[in-house]
Scaffold this motif. Structure first.
Motif, short mmCIF file in Angstrom:
data_model
loop_
_atom_site.label_atom_id
_atom_site.label_comp_id
_atom_site.label_asym_id
_atom_site.label_seq_id
_atom_site.Cartn_x
_atom_site.Cartn_y
_atom_site.Cartn_z
N PRO A 14 35.85 71.83 9.72
CA PRO A 14 35.10 70.64 9.34
C PRO A 14 35.96 69.39 9.23
CG PRO A 14 35.52 71.98 7.41
CD PRO A 14 36.05 72.75 8.60
N ARG A 15 35.38 68.25 9.59
CA ARG A 15 36.00 66.94 9.45
C ARG A 15 34.98 65.98 8.84
NH1 ARG A 15 41.56 67.22 9.93
NH2 ARG A 15 42.16 68.41 11.78
N LEU A 16 35.48 64.92 8.21
CA LEU A 16 34.61 63.95 7.57
C LEU A 16 34.31 62.79 8.51
CD1 LEU A 16 36.22 63.72 4.01
CD2 LEU A 16 34.48 65.31 4.85
N PHE A 17 33.05 62.34 8.46
CA PHE A 17 32.60 61.23 9.28
C PHE A 17 31.75 60.30 8.43
CE2 PHE A 17 33.53 64.58 12.23
CZ PHE A 17 33.94 63.95 13.40
N ARG B 100 32.10 57.09 12.65
CA ARG B 100 33.57 57.10 12.63
C ARG B 100 34.09 58.32 11.90
NH1 ARG B 100 36.14 51.99 13.47
NH2 ARG B 100 34.61 50.38 14.03
N GLN B 101 35.21 58.84 12.36
CA GLN B 101 35.87 59.94 11.67
C GLN B 101 36.85 59.39 10.64
OE1 GLN B 101 37.57 63.00 14.16
NE2 GLN B 101 38.85 63.82 12.52
N SER C 1 35.57 69.10 3.91
CA SER C 1 34.13 69.31 3.83
C SER C 1 33.61 68.83 2.49
CB SER C 1 33.79 70.80 4.02
OG SER C 1 34.36 71.58 2.98
N ASP C 2 32.29 68.81 2.39
CA ASP C 2 31.57 68.57 1.14
C ASP C 2 32.02 67.30 0.40
OD1 ASP C 2 29.53 69.27 -0.49
OD2 ASP C 2 30.34 71.23 -1.03
N PRO C 3 31.95 66.13 1.06
CA PRO C 3 32.41 64.91 0.41
C PRO C 3 31.40 64.38 -0.61
CG PRO C 3 31.46 64.37 2.53
CD PRO C 3 31.42 65.87 2.42
N ALA C 4 31.90 63.63 -1.57
CA ALA C 4 31.06 62.90 -2.51
C ALA C 4 31.72 61.56 -2.79
CB ALA C 4 30.87 63.68 -3.81
N TRP C 5 30.94 60.50 -2.70
CA TRP C 5 31.44 59.13 -2.83
C TRP C 5 31.42 58.71 -4.29
CZ3 TRP C 5 30.61 56.62 2.37
CH2 TRP C 5 31.51 55.56 2.57
N PHE D 149 29.52 62.39 5.79
CA PHE D 149 29.11 63.78 5.91
C PHE D 149 30.24 64.54 6.56
CE2 PHE D 149 28.02 61.60 9.79
CZ PHE D 149 28.27 62.52 10.81
N PHE D 150 30.09 65.87 6.68
CA PHE D 150 31.11 66.62 7.40
C PHE D 150 30.49 67.32 8.59
CE2 PHE D 150 29.65 69.80 4.30
CZ PHE D 150 29.68 71.00 4.99
N ARG D 151 31.33 67.48 9.62
CA ARG D 151 30.90 68.10 10.87
C ARG D 151 31.88 69.21 11.22
NH1 ARG D 151 30.25 63.86 15.06
NH2 ARG D 151 28.08 63.84 14.32
N GLU D 152 31.34 70.39 11.45
CA GLU D 152 32.15 71.55 11.84
C GLU D 152 32.31 71.56 13.36
OE1 GLU D 152 34.04 75.31 10.70
OE2 GLU D 152 32.90 74.00 9.36
N SER D 153 33.54 71.73 13.82
CA SER D 153 33.78 71.86 15.26
C SER D 153 33.77 73.33 15.66
CB SER D 153 35.11 71.22 15.65
OG SER D 153 36.18 71.81 14.93
N GLN D 154 33.46 73.59 16.92
CA GLN D 154 33.32 74.96 17.39
C GLN D 154 34.67 75.55 17.78
OE1 GLN D 154 29.89 75.71 20.00
NE2 GLN D 154 29.46 73.52 19.93
N GLY D 155 34.66 76.87 17.99
CA GLY D 155 35.85 77.56 18.44
C GLY D 155 36.65 78.18 17.32
N ALA D 156 37.56 79.07 17.70
CA ALA D 156 38.36 79.80 16.71
C ALA D 156 39.25 78.87 15.89
CB ALA D 156 39.21 80.85 17.42
#
Length: 440
Positions: A409-412, A422-423, A431-435, A398-405
């Motif tokens: 998004p990063r994949l985990f 794990r990252q 973002s938006d991964p598909a396996w 999945f992807f996770r968006e980090s906060q701040g300016a």
């Protein structure tokens, strides 16, 4: 289409899109990994550098160690602790050297020049306690294909030790993101499941969303704003050719392949601003309508047997999950807990549906049974979204968006028990991964 009619629903629609060597005896050995437990005690496996004059042997051993460790089921032992080193792939190792460092399994491999400029790669997997060979194989490959052979060996080890198919010889298609938050450039990209061999597939001149792999070949479907509004394209990863899927007068988005790869299901916008589900046969290009609600039905995904479709809809006022026959008709709501549900994805095993859930300002990744029971949250955070299943149904990305300016998004990945998060390394935001399915 009148702007006053469809603009409010278009705003919601876009929000939903954006947030959305021969083997030993076939009998099982004593040494096995139980993949059903939540907190697994990883199997201690020693993976010395593969024998041979080339540096490729050392690199392959590192890739295999990385693959197995990333699963959470194996612990690759520190090579600095090794007492001895294997002398030959074809002779049993000195097991006392490996028992002394508490290794439970040992991988011995070799890389040597083959015919026609190719490499010969071989490995053997040993049960240290019993001294039995558990698996072994030999491969002939082009030198530039060594990393993929390493993933293939990882899959063979994983399957022998767990009894389930591996997932290391696979790819991830995703959206590569660069630039400031207010002006992100989004490109289609593809890479190996461990983040290596990345290549971009689009220029970034137009917005791309929701890339999805075919389950049968190296074809992807995705949403693109290339024509000014969302439309669906197919792209062949082997030759780079792409084509528009249907010249629909209104927006088309959220594509997903059928299990046999011969059809796609998608959302099409009506002139009134509603979005319903449609299916297209990729051979005949015939289109069939599956839902007819005055709502936004989107995010469809087939069950692995092709008999049902799960999707998200706001037909009851908020985003919820529904299941209906693949032929269309009456849909049954399956999500009833607090919060909004989106991006449902059916497990390759057929036993679970993964989803994104928004609740009290948090974004959660969870799973539930196809009838809506047994809901479990695997991870939560500031903004988690877009789960996709590994081919064996044991891992989610999945992807996770980090906060701040400066955030993005990063994949985990996380396993089905909710452990071993794990990252995945990427050079840019992703973002938006598909396996993909396991490569052939």
């Amino acid at each position: 289409m009148q702007i006053g009619t469809w603009f409010p629903r278009l705003t919601l629609l876009l929000a939903m899109l954006m947030v959305p060597l021969g083997l030993s005896s076939p009998a099982r050995a004593q040494l096995d990994v139980d993949v059903t437990q939540g907190n697994v005690d990883p199997l201690r496996i020693a993976i010395p550098y593969f024998l041979g004059e080339s540096d490729i042997g050392a690199q392959m051993a590192d890739v295999i160690a990385g693959d197995l460790t990333s699963s959470g089921l194996f612990a690759s032992l520190d090579r600095a602790a090794f007492i001895g080193q294997p002398k030959s792939v074809n002779k049993p190792p000195r097991f006392a050297d490996w028992t002394a460092i508490d290794a439970q399994a040992l991988v011995v491999g070799g890389v040597a020049p083959g015919g026609d400029g190719k490499l010969k790669v071989e490995f053997r997997l040993w049960d240290v306690a019993s001294g039995k060979q558990l698996a072994g194989q030999s491969y002939s490959t082009n030198p530039d294909n060594w990393r993929r052979i390493a993933h293939v060996i990882s899959d063979a080890i994983y399957e022998r030790m767990t009894g389930e198919k591996g997932y290391f010889d696979t790819r991830i298609v995703f959206v590569d993101e660069t630039g400031p938050k207010e002006a992100r450039v989004k490109r289609l990209a593809v890479m190996d499941q461990d983040g290596f061999n990345l290549r971009t597939l689009s220029s970034g001149q137009t917005l791309v969303l929701t890339p999805r792999f075919s389950p049968t070949n190296q074809m992807i479907a995705y949403t693109s704003f290339e024509q000014g509004s969302p439309h669906i394209f197919l792209q062949n990863l082997d030759n780079g050719q792409k084509e528009l899927v249907g010249n629909f007068p209104n927006m088309a988005f959220a594509p997903r392949f059928s299990p046999d790869g011969g059809r796609i299901v998608m959302s099409l916008l009506s002139p009134e601003g509603y979005a319903n589900l449609f299916e297209m046969d990729l051979g005949s290009r015939q289109v069939r309508q599956l839902s007819a609600s005055k709502a936004i039905d989107t995010g469809p995904c087939f069950s692995p047997d092709g008999q049902r479709i799960v999707f998200e809809s706001d037909r009851d006022g908020t985003q919820q999950l529904y299941v209906m026959s693949a032929g269309g008709g009456q849909a049954q709501r399956i999500s009833f807990s607090e919060g909004r549900y989106a991006t449902p994805v059916w497990s390759p095993r057929g036993d679970l549906i993964a989803f994104t859930k928004q609740l009290d300002g948090r974004f959660l990744i969870g799973v539930m049974k196809p009838d809506g029971s047994g809901e479990r949250i695997l991870t939560d955070g500031y903004h988690n979204e877009g789960p996709t299943w590994a081919p064996n149904g044991r891992l989610l990305m999945f992807f996770r968006e980090s906060q701040g300016a400066s955030g993005g998004p990063r994949l985990f990945t996380i396993d089905l028990t909710g452990y071993n998060e794990r990252q995945i390394p990427t050079p840019n935001f992703a973002s938006d991964p598909a396996w993909s399915p396991v490569l052939k």
